[in-house]
Design a protein around this motif. Structure first.
Motif: not given
Ligand SMILES: Cc1cc2nc3c(=O)[nH]c(=O)nc-3n(C[C@H](O)[C@H](O)[C@H](O)COP(=O)(O)OP(=O)(O)OC[C@H]3O[C@@H](n4cnc5c(N)ncnc54)[C@H](O)[C@@H]3O)c2cc1C
Length: 432
Positions: A2-7, A11-13, A404-406
């Motif tokens: 489970d990962v939270i992306v802030i923003g 970049v976030g999307v 994002g891939k990195l």
């Protein structure tokens, strides 16, 4: 995981997309009511940066005058911002520029691949248009551009170096008087609509499932105690919290991709990144005379002002204002805003007179994080489960897909496809 992306900017999307593609469950927390409302909203259209686009190198801020370099510098006696400029100025030296661009280059190529893969899978239409023509005014500026041209040759980036007459023959809207030094045409590079791309990716993720978008929610703090990190959510405006309890969401990993908003979140954890906020402007102008409108994007290469066509409008982006970080949260003021927008109007008039109706243009301003060494911060920081993806600078759209891939590779314990020196050059702890 489970990962939270802030923003929920590009970049976030883009990070959420790659995490989902790697099999993780993702929650994107965005304080606006929808995605792509920050810097992403005001992009100039250029998809991937060439050595002429990066905001460092021999031509970047080579002159002190905004009328020549396209950056209004209001640093005053502020120590940190002067130090920041000093570090960027060191990259004007051709060898330093080439070295730093070489470190960025694998991320650009990874981004190209990641975007091509997304486009091939989903056939997205986001106003893509081929062709960018970079124009250079004086002989001295042309001389300063040579290191970038050497890099284009070294990396075999398809391009054509054109004389002023060849520029005008290729693009009828470019005026040849007064004389200018020359141009560089990229017929394979593209412009497109970045916020539209971000929204289409969100739609794709909504349809596929596995990514939850918590919109209208602001992260007030990140917690790193124990194995599972967590984010605290700020109470929503108008919803007075009756209890003293804070809304907390736990995850296996957290990615900070909150653009300018990344800095305070990381500072509260004790990580002070020397990324500097830079204000940039945008004008969306109706086309004045169709016969004067360009059919490829025109870039003022030294001032880094891009004019790209989007249907019956021209999007003109650039007009940077460099101030101390403390000034960026305050309104810019009428005089400076006018000065910044005038840079955009003047560059358009200089290169393609009669193309845009500037008097009817809609202005916009946004804040972008620029790093003192020109490279973004992409990687792990402070805690094994905390990752940062920020500071992509004013040429950060396309880079978002590779970055994002990195991040997805790092979270999945996979070795990323970029060389070790690029990985090291992107790390948050490189500034220590
Ligand atoms: C005028 C202008 C022109 C540009 N032109 C180009 C161009 O031609 N080509 C190019 O490649 N790049 C360009 N850029 C740069 C590009 O737009 C950025 O690199 C890119 O949009 C950065 O995306 P981001 O997601 O990091 O930031 P943002 O788009 O700013 O997204 C960050 C998001 O995080 C959210 N957020 C922040 N803090 C919190 C919090 N605490 N809780 C929840 N949400 C939070 C914000 O609301 C925001 O939506 C331009 C930028 C500007 C301003």
């Amino acid at each position: 995981m489970d990962v939270i992306v802030i923003g929920g900017g590009i970049v976030g999307v883009a990070t959420a997309y790659q995490l989902r593609a790697a099999g993780h469950r993702v929650c994107v927390v965005e304080r606006h009511a929808t995605v792509a409302q920050g810097a992403t909203y005001g992009h100039g259209g250029t998809v991937l940066p060439t050595p002429l686009d990066v905001w460092f190198g021999p031509t970047f801020m080579a002159s002190r005058q905004a009328a020549k370099n396209g950056v209004i510098s209001k640093t005053g006696f502020n120590g940190p911002v002067r130090q920041f400029v000093k570090q960027l100025t060191a990259l004007q030296e051709p060898e330093a520029f080439s070295r730093q661009y070489a470190r960025l280059r694998p991320l650009i190529e990874a981004s190209r691949e990641a975007m091509a893969d997304i486009e091939a899978r989903f056939g997205l239409e986001f106003e893509q248009a081929s062709g960018l023509l970079y124009l250079v005014r004086s002989a001295q500026e042309w001389q300063q551009t040579q290191t970038a041209l050497d890099l284009l040759r070294q990396y075999e980036v398809p391009h054509h170096v054109l004389t002023p007459a060849e520029c005008a023959a290729f693009e009828h809207s470019v005026r040849t008087e007064p004389e200018f030094a020359g141009g560089v045409l990229f017929d394979h590079e593209r412009t497109a609509n970045c916020p539209l791309f971000a929204k289409l990716i969100k739609q794709t993720l909504d349809t596929q499932g596995g990514v939850q978008f918590m919109l209208g929610c602001e992260v007030s703090a990140i917690r790193l105690e124990g194995q599972r990190p967590a984010v605290e959510l700020a109470p929503r405006p108008g919803m007075a919290s009756r209890s003293r309890e804070v809304d907390v969401i736990n995850a296996d990993a957290i990615v900070v991709a909150a653009g300018y908003g990344s800095l305070p979140l990381l500072e509260r954890l004790g990580l002070r990144l020397p990324l500097h906020p830079l204000r940039l402007h945008n004008l969306v102008a109706p086309i004045a005379h169709e016969e004067c409108a360009p059919h490829v994007a025109i870039v003022d290469a030294v001032k880094r002002i891009t004019v790209s066509r989007m249907n019956h409008r021209l999007r003109i982006a650039g007009g940077a204002v460099l101030q101390s970080a403390g000034q960026v949260d305050k309104p810019l003021g009428e005089t400076l805003t006018k000065e910044a927008l005038a840079l955009l109007g003047q560059a358009t008039h200089d290169w393609i007179p009669g193309a845009a109706r500037i008097s009817a243009a809609l202005p916009w301003e946004g804040v972008k994080l620029l790093s003192p060494d020109g490279l973004p911060v992409v990687g792990n920081a402070l805690h094994p489960r905390l990752f940062v993806n920020a500071g992509h600078g004013p040429a950060g759209w396309g880079l978002a897909c590779g970055a994002g891939k990195l991040i997805a590779d790092l979270i999945s314990d996979k070795t990323p496809d970029v060389p070790a020196d690029t990985l090291a050059a992107l790390r948050a702890d490189r500034f220590q």
